[in-house]
Design a protein around this motif. Structure first.
Motif, PDB file in Angstrom:
ATOM      1  N   LEU A   1      -6.081   9.316  -4.086  1.00 59.62           N
ATOM      2  CA  LEU A   1      -6.433   9.984  -2.833  1.00 59.62           C
ATOM      3  C   LEU A   1      -5.303   9.905  -1.807  1.00 59.62           C
ATOM      4  O   LEU A   1      -5.499  10.213  -0.643  1.00 59.62           O
ATOM      5  N   GLY A   2      -4.132   9.447  -2.259  1.00 53.37           N
ATOM      6  CA  GLY A   2      -2.967   9.507  -1.394  1.00 53.37           C
ATOM      7  C   GLY A   2      -2.585   8.200  -0.730  1.00 53.37           C
ATOM      8  O   GLY A   2      -1.810   8.192   0.213  1.00 53.37           O
ATOM      9  N   CYS A   3      -3.148   7.093  -1.196  1.00 55.91           N
ATOM     10  CA  CYS A   3      -2.870   5.807  -0.565  1.00 55.91           C
ATOM     11  C   CYS A   3      -1.777   5.084  -1.356  1.00 55.91           C
ATOM     12  O   CYS A   3      -1.947   4.821  -2.535  1.00 55.91           O
ATOM     13  N   PRO A   4      -0.644   4.767  -0.721  1.00 56.09           N
ATOM     14  CA  PRO A   4       0.421   4.084  -1.464  1.00 56.09           C
ATOM     15  C   PRO A   4       0.000   2.672  -1.886  1.00 56.09           C
ATOM     16  O   PRO A   4      -0.913   2.109  -1.280  1.00 56.09           O
ATOM     17  N   PRO A   5       0.672   2.105  -2.901  1.00 53.02           N
ATOM     18  CA  PRO A   5       0.222   0.838  -3.505  1.00 53.02           C
ATOM     19  C   PRO A   5       0.057  -0.306  -2.506  1.00 53.02           C
ATOM     20  O   PRO A   5      -0.927  -1.034  -2.548  1.00 53.02           O
ATOM     21  N   PHE A   6       1.011  -0.455  -1.589  1.00 52.99           N
ATOM     22  CA  PHE A   6       0.967  -1.582  -0.667  1.00 52.99           C
ATOM     23  C   PHE A   6      -0.278  -1.500   0.212  1.00 52.99           C
ATOM     24  O   PHE A   6      -1.016  -2.468   0.378  1.00 52.99           O
ATOM     25  N   LYS A   7      -0.527  -0.303   0.703  1.00 53.14           N
ATOM     26  CA  LYS A   7      -1.688  -0.094   1.555  1.00 53.14           C
ATOM     27  C   LYS A   7      -2.972  -0.247   0.735  1.00 53.14           C
ATOM     28  O   LYS A   7      -3.982  -0.745   1.233  1.00 53.14           O
ATOM     29  N   THR A   8      -2.919   0.203  -0.521  1.00 51.45           N
ATOM     30  CA  THR A   8      -4.083   0.067  -1.383  1.00 51.45           C
ATOM     31  C   THR A   8      -4.492  -1.391  -1.509  1.00 51.45           C
ATOM     32  O   THR A   8      -5.670  -1.721  -1.497  1.00 51.45           O
ATOM     33  N   PHE A   9      -3.498  -2.268  -1.592  1.00 53.28           N
ATOM     34  CA  PHE A   9      -3.824  -3.679  -1.732  1.00 53.28           C
ATOM     35  C   PHE A   9      -4.648  -4.167  -0.543  1.00 53.28           C
ATOM     36  O   PHE A   9      -5.662  -4.826  -0.697  1.00 53.28           O
ATOM     37  N   PHE A  10      -4.226  -3.795   0.657  1.00 50.37           N
ATOM     38  CA  PHE A  10      -4.933  -4.297   1.834  1.00 50.37           C
ATOM     39  C   PHE A  10      -6.227  -3.542   2.116  1.00 50.37           C
ATOM     40  O   PHE A  10      -7.166  -4.108   2.664  1.00 50.37           O
TER      41      PHE A  10
END
Ligand code: ATP
Ligand code: MG
Lengths: 273, 383
Positions: free
Chosen positions: A168-177
């Motif tokens: 859905l467009g969320c980069p990996p780093f942001k996905t983690f948080f």
């Protein structure tokens, strides 16, 4: 057939619990003793609690312990969570078995050895001993406990949830948080609490790695007891027991309530179809 | 000879026939291996813009793997995938203009329905009002308005599936990948949603790639269907072509019900073929040429609804007829299926529409009947 526990079971139960809790009960009772002599009961009093609050050394030690426990638990939680993620996520890499075995080693390693080796390390790098060395030492060993706790939480983790977030467009780093951390948070918090208590009551490793001005509460208690047990120490220990008990009760109440709510929600959803 | 159209023509959309239409999604010799296991085997496929494309195939044939490669969650072991002219190699999932609905739904357990649906829109940093409006629109579409504040674990399986669907559509992506989007819905809701998906697709001009186990669903929604088996594509064609002119026994058997008769080519010319089956007295006349040579083994495939059933021998002199005995009867309401035994080892199925509620002379077990079919009713399969 007879109902209830057998005579044998009952006796073992009583003895077992007595063995576990009698000393603590005695300690609590004698902390309210009027007399200075620990073994002679001379009536009820709370004066030792007042004494305790006037004992600056004791309060200093408590403050050091609280700071060490808080910082080391926090750092250990960050590092332990990362270690758990690497162990569970990275699939197979060279030395994975070795690495995952090594994370468990400090759990079974005698504390004396751990303390001694850390001391040797600090001496070797010529690090002045004090607050920071105790803190680093505590981080080192409690990190492993955090890793183990978080690992168990990650084992049942459905990775497609993270994939969906990235899709859905969320980069990996942001996905983690945004996704991963909130889901594994209960495990992370449990790990933090475990690390905090471990640091709170550690005596051996702290004794090895501490220096001037960084006496922790367990060390203080231990050294005072060597000069003779005072009801004051009993009072300190009673407070400690109280804090830990309250913490455990609160934690279990929260989890129970959450679980009950979850079950209720599921039942309601099923009823509605 | 002018080509007769096959099946109903639903809409005037056939870029795959024009020959010069630009492909939108393109798999070029894509292979995906997991260890020694080949999940997708040297597969090439073109999908056009605004197409509704269905992947059909048995469990484990590689459908999800294909979608995951398109979504960016697996890299092909060999071959390339293009989307709108761009080679997707190395493009991470969050930069691909495709959204996927996961077979396992993959809802965010710690967010309620609304937040789940809004997640993708929030990544695009849309204004708040617009996000809210879009979420409401999606909730309405999947009929979950009352459940907006529920967490996923407070929903039933079908409701969760609808949340996953809404979440993947919310961003109105150029390509929507749907992995079994409607499997957990009851029949009525599924049919409604199918038509809504079709409307949505025409309305938004998106390209849909849908995986389904339900062939009826694939036939209903798709412009074209690809039938897959063991990591390979066996046939790509419109639903009607797949049904009426399957290219192999696998496809014929996979889609719908079929009678397969093993036979040898007895005679052939440019327009027609005659087949001889060992367990049929008469030769089978087929108004279709074949590339198989005389004497080769082929299979004659005919759908049960094209096999007529009657008590009397066909009078119009139809070449294709066989006497049989009723072996089994299945009553399905709208149609009845008769299993008629033609020979010791040959049972042919015939479906008869129940046009009237009562019949004068019902067909019953052990009745002697005649089966017949037209020369253009069946097809010859060589593999
Ligand atoms: N990560 C993986 N590692 C090993 N094998 C895998 C992996 N993912 C898929 N496979 C294998 O690849 C094959 C194709 O899997 P895939 O999920 O694409 O099937 P599918 O067509 O979607 O099946 P279904 O209809 O049951 O969903 C299966 O045999 C599966 O076991
Ligand atoms: Mg699948």
């Amino acid at each position: 057939m007879r109902k209830g526990p057998s005579w044998f079971n009952l006796t073992s139960l009583v003895f077992g619990f007595a063995f576990l809790y009698l000393p603590i009960v005695l300690l609590v009772i004698y902390s309210f003793n009027e007399s200075r002599l620990v073994t002679v009961w001379a009536g009820f009093s709370t004066k030792w609690y007042g004494e305790m609050l006037r004992n600056q050394q004791l309060l200093d030690a408590a403050w050091v312990t609280a700071r060490v426990a808080f910082t080391s638990a926090t750092i250990a939680t960050v590092l332990g969570t990362i270690a758990a993620l690497v162990l569970v996520r990275s699939g197979r890499f060279l030395g994975r078995t070795l690495f995952s075995g090594m994370i468990y080693a400090p759990l079974v390693m005698p504390e004396v050895i751990l303390g001694l080796s850390l001391l040797l390390l600090f001496v070797a790098v010529d690090q002045a001993r004090g607050f920071w060395t105790v803190m680093i030492a505590h981080t080192t060993f409690s990190m492993c406990y955090v890793a183990v706790v978080v690992q168990s939480r990650l084992a049942g983790f459905d990775r497609s949830v993270e994939e969906a977030a990235m899709d859905l467009g969320c980069p990996p780093f942001k996905t983690f948080f945004a996704i991963t951390l909130p889901i594994i948070l209960p495990g992370v918090i449990a790990g933090w609490m475990l690390a905090f208590t471990l640091s709170l009551d550690d005596l051996v490793i702290a004794s090895f790695t501490t220096g001037p001005g960084a006496t922790t509460l367990p060390m203080k208690i231990y050294s005072q007891v060597r000069l003779g047990v005072t009801p004051e120490i009993n009072a300190v220990c009673t407070v400690l027991v109280g804090v830990v008990t309250l913490g455990v009760i609160a934690a279990s109440l929260v989890t129970k309530q959450q679980e009950a709510r979850r079950q209720r929600d599921i039942r309601r959803a099923e009823a509605q179809g | 000879m002018a080509k007769k159209p096959i099946g109903p023509v639903r809409r005037d959309f056939a870029p795959w026939e024009s020959g010069n239409a630009k492909p939108f999604i393109e798999f070029r010799n894509v292979t995906k291996r997991f260890g020694d296991f080949t999940a997708v085997d040297n597969l090439s496929l073109t999908i056009y813009e605004r197409e509704f494309f269905a992947l059909l195939g048995g469990s484990g044939c590689g459908k999800t793997t294909m979608m995951r490669m398109l979504g960016g969650f697996e890299e092909p072991s060999a071959g390339e995938i293009f989307l709108d002219g761009q080679n997707l190699a190395g493009v991470p999932p969050y930069r691909r203009p495709a959204n996927m609905m996961f077979q396992s739904y993959a809802l965010f357990p710690h967010m309620n329905v609304e937040k789940n649906i809004a997640f993708g829109l929030r990544q695009d940093k849309l204004p708040k009002g617009e996000i809210e409006a879009r979420v409401q629109q999606m909730l309405k579409l999947v009929k979950l308005e009352e459940f907006a504040r529920r967490k996923p674990h407070q929903l039933s399986g079908g409701q969760r599936q609808r949340v996953a669907l809404a979440r993947s559509i919310a961003k109105k992506p150029k390509v929507l990948l749907l992995d079994e989007p409607l499997g957990a819905l009851d029949r009525k809701l599924r049919e409604e949603t199918q038509f809504e998906l079709m409307d949505l697709q025409t309305e938004l001009g998106m390209t849909f790639l849908i995986v389904t186990h339900d062939q009826e669903e694939a036939m209903t929604v798709a412009d074209r269907i690809a039938v897959m088996d063991k990591g390979r594509i066996i046939q790509v064609a419109t639903p009607a072509e797949i049904y009426e002119t399957p290219n192999s026994r696998f496809v014929a058997d996979f889609i719908g019900s079929i009678n397969l008769i093993e036979a040898k080519v007895a005679a052939k010319n440019e327009a027609a073929t005659r087949l001889k089956a060992p367990n049929l007295d008469r030769e089978i006349a087929v108004s279709q040429p074949t590339e198989a040579g005389v004497g080769d083994t082929v299979w004659f495939a005919i759908r049960p609804e094209k096999v007529r059933l009657g008590f009397d021998a066909p009078q119009n002199g139809a070449a294709n007829a066989a006497e049989a005995e009723i072996w089994d009867i299945g009553y399905l309401g709208d149609v009845s299926i008769f299993h008629a035994r033609v020979a010791e080892d040959l049972i042919l199925k015939s479906t008869v529409a129940n046009i009237t509620r009562t019949v004068e002379r019902p067909i019953s077990w052990d009745d002697k009947v005649w089966l017949s079919w037209d020369e253009d009713a069946g097809v010859i399969l060589t593999r």
